[in-house]
Scaffold this motif. Structure first.
Motif, PDB file in Angstrom:
ATOM      1  N   VAL A  18       0.837  -1.195   0.000  1.00  0.00           N
ATOM      2  CA  VAL A  18       0.000   0.000   0.000  1.00  0.00           C
ATOM      3  C   VAL A  18       0.877   1.252   0.000  1.00  0.00           C
ATOM      4  CG1 VAL A  18      -1.686   1.336   1.338  1.00  0.00           C
ATOM      5  CG2 VAL A  18      -1.979  -1.132   1.058  1.00  0.00           C
ATOM      6  N   GLY A  19       1.943   1.259   0.795  1.00  0.00           N
ATOM      7  CA  GLY A  19       2.849   2.406   0.831  1.00  0.00           C
ATOM      8  C   GLY A  19       3.486   2.670  -0.521  1.00  0.00           C
ATOM      9  N   HIS A  20       3.905   1.606  -1.188  1.00  0.00           N
ATOM     10  CA  HIS A  20       4.483   1.700  -2.538  1.00  0.00           C
ATOM     11  C   HIS A  20       3.468   2.329  -3.495  1.00  0.00           C
ATOM     12  CE1 HIS A  20       6.902  -0.238  -5.937  1.00  0.00           C
ATOM     13  NE2 HIS A  20       5.787   0.128  -6.536  1.00  0.00           N
ATOM     14  N   GLN A  21       2.242   1.843  -3.423  1.00  0.00           N
ATOM     15  CA  GLN A  21       1.203   2.337  -4.326  1.00  0.00           C
ATOM     16  C   GLN A  21       0.834   3.794  -4.041  1.00  0.00           C
ATOM     17  OE1 GLN A  21      -2.004  -0.430  -5.280  1.00  0.00           O
ATOM     18  NE2 GLN A  21      -0.773  -2.063  -4.380  1.00  0.00           N
ATOM     19  N   ARG A  22       0.924   4.211  -2.797  1.00  0.00           N
ATOM     20  CA  ARG A  22       0.645   5.617  -2.483  1.00  0.00           C
ATOM     21  C   ARG A  22       1.708   6.528  -3.080  1.00  0.00           C
ATOM     22  NH1 ARG A  22      -1.403   4.516   3.630  1.00  0.00           N
ATOM     23  NH2 ARG A  22      -3.608   4.295   3.094  1.00  0.00           N
ATOM     24  N   ILE A  39       2.064   7.093 -17.263  1.00  0.00           N
ATOM     25  CA  ILE A  39       1.156   5.952 -17.196  1.00  0.00           C
ATOM     26  C   ILE A  39       1.761   4.886 -16.286  1.00  0.00           C
ATOM     27  CG2 ILE A  39       0.026   4.132 -18.542  1.00  0.00           C
ATOM     28  CD1 ILE A  39      -0.058   6.001 -20.861  1.00  0.00           C
ATOM     29  N   PRO A  40       0.952   4.323 -15.380  1.00  0.00           N
ATOM     30  CA  PRO A  40       1.472   3.268 -14.508  1.00  0.00           C
ATOM     31  C   PRO A  40       1.418   1.899 -15.182  1.00  0.00           C
ATOM     32  CG  PRO A  40      -0.793   3.748 -13.926  1.00  0.00           C
ATOM     33  CD  PRO A  40      -0.417   4.701 -15.039  1.00  0.00           C
ATOM     34  N   GLY A  41       2.408   1.090 -14.904  1.00  0.00           N
ATOM     35  CA  GLY A  41       2.372  -0.334 -15.213  1.00  0.00           C
ATOM     36  C   GLY A  41       2.219  -0.768 -16.652  1.00  0.00           C
ATOM     37  N   ARG A  52       9.862  -5.435 -19.481  1.00  0.00           N
ATOM     38  CA  ARG A  52       9.742  -4.860 -18.147  1.00  0.00           C
ATOM     39  C   ARG A  52       8.425  -4.113 -17.987  1.00  0.00           C
ATOM     40  NH1 ARG A  52      13.313  -7.133 -14.640  1.00  0.00           N
ATOM     41  NH2 ARG A  52      15.184  -7.590 -15.817  1.00  0.00           N
ATOM     42  N   ILE A  53       8.004  -3.985 -16.737  1.00  0.00           N
ATOM     43  CA  ILE A  53       6.799  -3.231 -16.401  1.00  0.00           C
ATOM     44  C   ILE A  53       7.194  -2.211 -15.337  1.00  0.00           C
ATOM     45  CG2 ILE A  53       4.416  -3.323 -15.598  1.00  0.00           C
ATOM     46  CD1 ILE A  53       4.403  -6.314 -16.395  1.00  0.00           C
ATOM     47  N   PRO A  54       7.649  -1.026 -15.757  1.00  0.00           N
ATOM     48  CA  PRO A  54       8.022  -0.004 -14.780  1.00  0.00           C
ATOM     49  C   PRO A  54       6.812   0.444 -13.971  1.00  0.00           C
ATOM     50  CG  PRO A  54       8.743   0.601 -16.998  1.00  0.00           C
ATOM     51  CD  PRO A  54       7.844  -0.579 -17.140  1.00  0.00           C
ATOM     52  N   ASP A  55       7.067   0.937 -12.772  1.00  0.00           N
ATOM     53  CA  ASP A  55       5.968   1.463 -11.968  1.00  0.00           C
ATOM     54  C   ASP A  55       5.287   2.603 -12.707  1.00  0.00           C
ATOM     55  OD1 ASP A  55       6.147  -0.208  -9.619  1.00  0.00           O
ATOM     56  OD2 ASP A  55       8.044   0.807  -9.206  1.00  0.00           O
ATOM     57  N   ILE A  56       6.083   3.510 -13.286  1.00  0.00           N
ATOM     58  CA  ILE A  56       5.539   4.622 -14.066  1.00  0.00           C
ATOM     59  C   ILE A  56       6.407   4.812 -15.303  1.00  0.00           C
ATOM     60  CG2 ILE A  56       5.057   7.115 -14.113  1.00  0.00           C
ATOM     61  CD1 ILE A  56       4.822   6.987 -11.033  1.00  0.00           C
ATOM     62  N   SER A  57       5.761   5.067 -16.431  1.00  0.00           N
ATOM     63  CA  SER A  57       6.460   5.420 -17.661  1.00  0.00           C
ATOM     64  C   SER A  57       5.942   6.776 -18.114  1.00  0.00           C
ATOM     65  CB  SER A  57       6.184   4.397 -18.765  1.00  0.00           C
ATOM     66  OG  SER A  57       6.666   3.126 -18.396  1.00  0.00           O
ATOM     67  N   ALA A  74      10.113   0.353 -26.313  1.00  0.00           N
ATOM     68  CA  ALA A  74      10.873   1.215 -25.409  1.00  0.00           C
ATOM     69  C   ALA A  74      11.067   2.604 -26.000  1.00  0.00           C
ATOM     70  CB  ALA A  74      12.225   0.576 -25.092  1.00  0.00           C
ATOM     71  N   ALA A  75      11.034   2.726 -27.303  1.00  0.00           N
ATOM     72  CA  ALA A  75      11.279   4.002 -27.973  1.00  0.00           C
ATOM     73  C   ALA A  75      10.244   5.071 -27.634  1.00  0.00           C
ATOM     74  CB  ALA A  75      11.322   3.797 -29.487  1.00  0.00           C
ATOM     75  N   ILE A  76       9.082   4.692 -27.116  1.00  0.00           N
ATOM     76  CA  ILE A  76       8.062   5.696 -26.787  1.00  0.00           C
ATOM     77  C   ILE A  76       8.267   6.299 -25.403  1.00  0.00           C
ATOM     78  CG2 ILE A  76       6.378   4.524 -28.255  1.00  0.00           C
ATOM     79  CD1 ILE A  76       4.874   3.873 -25.552  1.00  0.00           C
ATOM     80  N   VAL A  77       9.208   5.758 -24.629  1.00  0.00           N
ATOM     81  CA  VAL A  77       9.368   6.146 -23.229  1.00  0.00           C
ATOM     82  C   VAL A  77      10.491   7.166 -23.053  1.00  0.00           C
ATOM     83  CG1 VAL A  77       9.818   5.310 -20.885  1.00  0.00           C
ATOM     84  CG2 VAL A  77       8.516   3.893 -22.489  1.00  0.00           C
ATOM     85  N   GLN A  78      10.186   8.256 -22.343  1.00  0.00           N
ATOM     86  CA  GLN A  78      11.171   9.278 -21.994  1.00  0.00           C
ATOM     87  C   GLN A  78      11.792   8.999 -20.631  1.00  0.00           C
ATOM     88  OE1 GLN A  78      12.396  11.854 -23.706  1.00  0.00           O
ATOM     89  NE2 GLN A  78      13.674  12.512 -21.998  1.00  0.00           N
ATOM     90  N   ILE A  79      10.940   8.653 -19.666  1.00  0.00           N
ATOM     91  CA  ILE A  79      11.397   8.418 -18.290  1.00  0.00           C
ATOM     92  C   ILE A  79      10.740   7.143 -17.764  1.00  0.00           C
ATOM     93  CG2 ILE A  79      11.471   9.313 -15.913  1.00  0.00           C
ATOM     94  CD1 ILE A  79      10.872  12.115 -17.116  1.00  0.00           C
ATOM     95  N   VAL A  80      11.533   6.296 -17.117  1.00  0.00           N
ATOM     96  CA  VAL A  80      10.962   5.190 -16.356  1.00  0.00           C
ATOM     97  C   VAL A  80      11.187   5.493 -14.880  1.00  0.00           C
ATOM     98  CG1 VAL A  80      11.083   3.337 -18.055  1.00  0.00           C
ATOM     99  CG2 VAL A  80      13.046   3.780 -16.616  1.00  0.00           C
ATOM    100  N   VAL A  81      10.173   5.183 -14.079  1.00  0.00           N
ATOM    101  CA  VAL A  81      10.244   5.390 -12.637  1.00  0.00           C
ATOM    102  C   VAL A  81      10.049   4.036 -11.974  1.00  0.00           C
ATOM    103  CG1 VAL A  81       9.232   6.566 -10.643  1.00  0.00           C
ATOM    104  CG2 VAL A  81       9.246   7.703 -12.882  1.00  0.00           C
ATOM    105  N   GLU A  82      11.006   3.660 -11.144  1.00  0.00           N
ATOM    106  CA  GLU A  82      10.904   2.420 -10.374  1.00  0.00           C
ATOM    107  C   GLU A  82      10.948   2.770  -8.895  1.00  0.00           C
ATOM    108  OE1 GLU A  82      10.149  -0.428 -11.458  1.00  0.00           O
ATOM    109  OE2 GLU A  82      10.899  -0.632 -13.504  1.00  0.00           O
ATOM    110  N   ILE A  83       9.988   2.246  -8.141  1.00  0.00           N
ATOM    111  CA  ILE A  83       9.921   2.459  -6.702  1.00  0.00           C
ATOM    112  C   ILE A  83      10.472   1.206  -6.041  1.00  0.00           C
ATOM    113  CG2 ILE A  83       8.398   2.929  -4.742  1.00  0.00           C
ATOM    114  CD1 ILE A  83       6.470   4.186  -6.950  1.00  0.00           C
TER     115      ILE A  83
END
Length: 165
Positions: A18-22, A39-41, A52-57, A74-83
């Motif tokens: 839950v903390g991760h998702q918040r 976008i998430p996931g 891969r399935i980043p937390d946020i792309s 992958a070419a459509i992604v500027q930033i990947v966010v991993e928590i």
């Protein structure tokens, strides 16, 4: 369970806490303002042996997205966010940056638990690897407001050629 492919080996990860998702929700809302689309996931195809399935792309402006597909290039992604979670710490810190860099994704943000909160370590792709460019507490990033954060993100996107100033 979230499933990813690493060098042809299928990996499974438990659902996030839950903390991760918040933290994910707060960052997603923050990044989704203005001209950016976060976008998430979404599934990101790196190559035939890596998925891969980043937390946020955060998508590149004007990227052609297949709205009906479960996975995107992958070419459509500027930033990947991993928590970082206890079950993903080594993968998020060591493996994923190498995979995302190999795919040419311009930025990698790793969100680390720290005390009562979280810290974002922002990295930019340089010479085939990621170099840390900034470290900021999530609460401070959110407090900066959209204007400050979006200006920084847009500038990094300018440097990478994704958008013009």
């Amino acid at each position: 369970m979230r499933r990813e492919l690493h060098d042809g080996v299928l990996l499974g990860f438990p659902p996030p806490s839950v903390g991760h998702q918040r933290v994910e929700r707060d960052l997603l809302l923050h990044l989704s303002h203005g001209q950016m689309e976060a976008i998430p996931g979404i599934g990101i195809v790196i190559d035939d042996a890596n998925y891969r399935i980043p937390d946020i792309s955060v998508l590149r402006p004007g990227a052609e997205v297949d709205e009906s597909a479960n996975e995107q290039a992958a070419a459509i992604v500027q930033i990947v966010v991993e928590i970082v979670s206890p079950t993903s710490a080594d993968t998020d810190r060591v493996v994923k940056p190498k995979v995302y860099a190999r795919a040419g994704i311009p930025e990698y943000w790793r969100v680390e638990p720290q005390g009562e909160g979280h810290t974002v370590l922002m990295h930019e792709l340089q010479d085939g690897g990621y170099v840390q460019t900034r470290q900021i507490a999530v609460r401070d990033l959110l407090a900066e407001g959209w204007e400050a954060a979006s200006s920084e993100v847009r500038c990094s996107m300018c440097r990478s050629g994704a958008v013009s100033r």
